[in-house]
Design a protein around this motif. Structure first.
Motif, PDB file in Angstrom:
ATOM      1  N   SER A 162      -8.464  17.590  -8.534  1.00 22.12           N
ATOM      2  CA  SER A 162      -7.383  16.632  -8.739  1.00 22.12           C
ATOM      3  C   SER A 162      -7.495  15.563  -7.679  1.00 22.12           C
ATOM      4  O   SER A 162      -8.530  15.418  -7.039  1.00 22.12           O
ATOM      5  CB  SER A 162      -6.042  17.347  -8.667  1.00 22.12           C
ATOM      6  OG  SER A 162      -5.008  16.457  -8.990  1.00 22.12           O
ATOM      7  N   ASN A 163      -6.424  14.805  -7.511  1.00 20.08           N
ATOM      8  CA  ASN A 163      -6.401  13.837  -6.419  1.00 20.08           C
ATOM      9  C   ASN A 163      -6.699  14.584  -5.131  1.00 20.08           C
ATOM     10  O   ASN A 163      -6.225  15.691  -4.928  1.00 20.08           O
ATOM     11  CB  ASN A 163      -5.027  13.175  -6.322  1.00 20.08           C
ATOM     12  CG  ASN A 163      -4.704  12.377  -7.567  1.00 20.08           C
ATOM     13  OD1 ASN A 163      -5.577  11.925  -8.269  1.00 20.08           O
ATOM     14  ND2 ASN A 163      -3.422  12.225  -7.830  1.00 20.08           N
ATOM     15  N   ALA A 180       8.000  10.737  -3.010  1.00 22.17           N
ATOM     16  CA  ALA A 180       7.668   9.331  -3.267  1.00 22.17           C
ATOM     17  C   ALA A 180       8.869   8.434  -2.986  1.00 22.17           C
ATOM     18  O   ALA A 180       8.734   7.365  -2.390  1.00 22.17           O
ATOM     19  CB  ALA A 180       7.204   9.164  -4.720  1.00 22.17           C
ATOM     20  N   THR A 211       3.192  10.552  -9.314  1.00 26.88           N
ATOM     21  CA  THR A 211       2.500  10.844 -10.571  1.00 26.88           C
ATOM     22  C   THR A 211       1.435  11.922 -10.425  1.00 26.88           C
ATOM     23  O   THR A 211       0.651  12.140 -11.343  1.00 26.88           O
ATOM     24  CB  THR A 211       1.854   9.559 -11.137  1.00 26.88           C
ATOM     25  OG1 THR A 211       0.934   9.030 -10.168  1.00 26.88           O
ATOM     26  CG2 THR A 211       2.905   8.532 -11.488  1.00 26.88           C
ATOM     27  N   PHE A 212       1.392  12.600  -9.268  1.00 30.58           N
ATOM     28  CA  PHE A 212       0.447  13.687  -9.078  1.00 30.58           C
ATOM     29  C   PHE A 212       0.717  14.749 -10.126  1.00 30.58           C
ATOM     30  O   PHE A 212       1.823  15.277 -10.220  1.00 30.58           O
ATOM     31  CB  PHE A 212       0.585  14.277  -7.671  1.00 30.58           C
ATOM     32  CG  PHE A 212      -0.387  15.380  -7.380  1.00 30.58           C
ATOM     33  CD1 PHE A 212      -1.679  15.089  -6.997  1.00 30.58           C
ATOM     34  CD2 PHE A 212      -0.005  16.709  -7.485  1.00 30.58           C
ATOM     35  CE1 PHE A 212      -2.588  16.108  -6.712  1.00 30.58           C
ATOM     36  CE2 PHE A 212      -0.900  17.726  -7.214  1.00 30.58           C
ATOM     37  CZ  PHE A 212      -2.192  17.430  -6.830  1.00 30.58           C
ATOM     38  N   TYR A 249       0.834  -1.209   0.000  1.00 32.56           N
ATOM     39  CA  TYR A 249       0.000   0.000   0.000  1.00 32.56           C
ATOM     40  C   TYR A 249       0.869   1.260   0.000  1.00 32.56           C
ATOM     41  O   TYR A 249       0.564   2.234  -0.689  1.00 32.56           O
ATOM     42  CB  TYR A 249      -0.947  -0.008   1.205  1.00 32.56           C
ATOM     43  CG  TYR A 249      -1.921   1.142   1.200  1.00 32.56           C
ATOM     44  CD1 TYR A 249      -2.829   1.311   0.159  1.00 32.56           C
ATOM     45  CD2 TYR A 249      -1.924   2.073   2.231  1.00 32.56           C
ATOM     46  CE1 TYR A 249      -3.719   2.374   0.148  1.00 32.56           C
ATOM     47  CE2 TYR A 249      -2.816   3.137   2.238  1.00 32.56           C
ATOM     48  CZ  TYR A 249      -3.709   3.279   1.192  1.00 32.56           C
ATOM     49  OH  TYR A 249      -4.580   4.333   1.182  1.00 32.56           O
ATOM     50  N   TYR A 264       3.568   5.818  -5.584  1.00 23.73           N
ATOM     51  CA  TYR A 264       3.262   5.974  -7.009  1.00 23.73           C
ATOM     52  C   TYR A 264       2.288   7.131  -7.227  1.00 23.73           C
ATOM     53  O   TYR A 264       2.470   7.959  -8.123  1.00 23.73           O
ATOM     54  CB  TYR A 264       2.680   4.666  -7.563  1.00 23.73           C
ATOM     55  CG  TYR A 264       2.059   4.817  -8.920  1.00 23.73           C
ATOM     56  CD1 TYR A 264       2.857   4.913 -10.064  1.00 23.73           C
ATOM     57  CD2 TYR A 264       0.672   4.887  -9.073  1.00 23.73           C
ATOM     58  CE1 TYR A 264       2.287   5.072 -11.318  1.00 23.73           C
ATOM     59  CE2 TYR A 264       0.097   5.052 -10.310  1.00 23.73           C
ATOM     60  CZ  TYR A 264       0.908   5.140 -11.434  1.00 23.73           C
ATOM     61  OH  TYR A 264       0.338   5.307 -12.669  1.00 23.73           O
ATOM     62  N   LYS A 265       1.247   7.218  -6.379  1.00 20.95           N
ATOM     63  CA  LYS A 265       0.249   8.280  -6.514  1.00 20.95           C
ATOM     64  C   LYS A 265       0.888   9.659  -6.286  1.00 20.95           C
ATOM     65  O   LYS A 265       0.560  10.612  -6.981  1.00 20.95           O
ATOM     66  CB  LYS A 265      -0.895   8.074  -5.517  1.00 20.95           C
ATOM     67  CG  LYS A 265      -1.738   6.842  -5.773  1.00 20.95           C
ATOM     68  CD  LYS A 265      -2.506   6.913  -7.069  1.00 20.95           C
ATOM     69  CE  LYS A 265      -3.743   7.753  -6.919  1.00 20.95           C
ATOM     70  NZ  LYS A 265      -4.535   7.821  -8.152  1.00 20.95           N
ATOM     71  N   ILE A 266       1.781   9.745  -5.313  1.00 18.82           N
ATOM     72  CA  ILE A 266       2.462  11.020  -5.048  1.00 18.82           C
ATOM     73  C   ILE A 266       3.380  11.374  -6.216  1.00 18.82           C
ATOM     74  O   ILE A 266       3.392  12.506  -6.694  1.00 18.82           O
ATOM     75  CB  ILE A 266       3.264  10.957  -3.730  1.00 18.82           C
ATOM     76  CG1 ILE A 266       2.308  10.886  -2.534  1.00 18.82           C
ATOM     77  CG2 ILE A 266       4.189  12.164  -3.592  1.00 18.82           C
ATOM     78  CD1 ILE A 266       2.998  10.585  -1.205  1.00 18.82           C
ATOM     79  N   TYR A 326       2.040   1.844  -3.431  1.00 20.35           N
ATOM     80  CA  TYR A 326       0.945   2.434  -4.219  1.00 20.35           C
ATOM     81  C   TYR A 326       0.829   3.935  -3.933  1.00 20.35           C
ATOM     82  O   TYR A 326       0.695   4.750  -4.851  1.00 20.35           O
ATOM     83  CB  TYR A 326      -0.378   1.720  -3.896  1.00 20.35           C
ATOM     84  CG  TYR A 326      -1.592   2.443  -4.408  1.00 20.35           C
ATOM     85  CD1 TYR A 326      -1.920   2.427  -5.759  1.00 20.35           C
ATOM     86  CD2 TYR A 326      -2.410   3.160  -3.527  1.00 20.35           C
ATOM     87  CE1 TYR A 326      -3.038   3.097  -6.231  1.00 20.35           C
ATOM     88  CE2 TYR A 326      -3.523   3.837  -3.988  1.00 20.35           C
ATOM     89  CZ  TYR A 326      -3.838   3.808  -5.337  1.00 20.35           C
ATOM     90  OH  TYR A 326      -4.951   4.483  -5.801  1.00 20.35           O
ATOM     91  N   LEU A 327       0.901   4.320  -2.653  1.00 17.27           N
ATOM     92  CA  LEU A 327       0.824   5.736  -2.291  1.00 17.27           C
ATOM     93  C   LEU A 327       2.018   6.508  -2.855  1.00 17.27           C
ATOM     94  O   LEU A 327       1.864   7.648  -3.306  1.00 17.27           O
ATOM     95  CB  LEU A 327       0.763   5.900  -0.774  1.00 17.27           C
ATOM     96  CG  LEU A 327      -0.536   5.449  -0.107  1.00 17.27           C
ATOM     97  CD1 LEU A 327      -0.415   5.537   1.409  1.00 17.27           C
ATOM     98  CD2 LEU A 327      -1.712   6.283  -0.584  1.00 17.27           C
ATOM     99  N   ASN A 368       7.425  16.071  -5.815  1.00 20.56           N
ATOM    100  CA  ASN A 368       6.556  14.913  -5.571  1.00 20.56           C
ATOM    101  C   ASN A 368       7.302  13.603  -5.794  1.00 20.56           C
ATOM    102  O   ASN A 368       7.135  12.647  -5.025  1.00 20.56           O
ATOM    103  CB  ASN A 368       5.308  14.982  -6.459  1.00 20.56           C
ATOM    104  CG  ASN A 368       4.319  16.030  -5.981  1.00 20.56           C
ATOM    105  OD1 ASN A 368       4.325  16.417  -4.819  1.00 20.56           O
ATOM    106  ND2 ASN A 368       3.479  16.502  -6.876  1.00 20.56           N
TER     107      ASN A 368
END
Length: 198
Positions: A102-103, A186, A92-93, A82, A88-90, A85-86, A182
């Motif tokens: 946005s996110n 990450a 690719t923000f 997890y 990755y989200k940060i 995954y977080l 970002n």
């Protein structure tokens, strides 16, 4: 309660809450991308969620993991996945669209639940319970005291990291700089997993 004991508990909780880890990396990134006000639910989720975790572990959930260590191992790897995954989200923000959508930052409940997959939170909680409770005394009151101290200490420590993010935000004047920041956050989030898995 002995002064030395309280001083030791306070020192431990401050040193654990202020040092970099998944929670602090994430609120710093949230401070940059969303600002302090929108990060407040995330902050309060940490401030209340982590002490609840301490109480539940201190009142017997820890014995479940002692009896069935496989559950702890599964949780460790699920938490690690997890966090990846977080990260990755940060990384690719991409910023805000034309409508300012946005996110979204973490909600209160997401931050509360996140404590259970945060490897650093597990290490701190177990370490605090093992160090600051003693057999023969009222364990419930000892665990409650640990939880209250962390609740008090977490807010200024986590807020510090969020304010750091909001101040860095002023320097990130272009999308390129924000993407670099970002991506760096990450990477730090991924690096925070290394002590757990090594």
């Amino acid at each position: 309660m002995q002064f030395e004991f309280m001083l030791s508990l306070l020192s431990f909780s401050i040193s654990m809450a202020i040092t970099p880890g998944p929670n602090n990396v994430m609120v710093t990134a949230s401070g940059v991308n969303f600002g302090y006000k929108k990060t407040l639910p995330h902050i309060f989720g940490i401030v209340l969620g982590f002490p609840v975790m301490i109480i539940l572990l201190g009142l017997g959930l820890g014995s479940l993991f002692t009896s069935f260590p496989v559950i702890h191992h599964i949780l460790k790897y699920v938490g690690g996945a997890y966090l990846l995954y977080l990260a990755y989200k940060i990384a690719t923000f991409s910023g805000f669209d034309s409508k300012g959508i946005s996110n979204k930052p973490f909600t209160f409940w997401q931050a509360v639940i996140f404590q259970w997959v945060n490897p650093k939170a597990w290490m701190i909680a177990i370490g605090a319970i093992a160090t600051f409770t003693s057999v023969g005394r009222n364990v419930f009151l000892q665990v409650l005291l640990i939880a209250v101290v962390f609740c008090i200490v977490c807010f200024p420590c986590v807020s510090f990291w969020t304010f750091l993010g909001t101040n860095i935000r002023r320097l990130l004047t272009t999308d390129f700089y924000r993407k670099v920041f970002n991506f760096s956050m990450a990477c730090l989030l991924v690096l925070s997993l290394l002590p757990v898995f090594l």
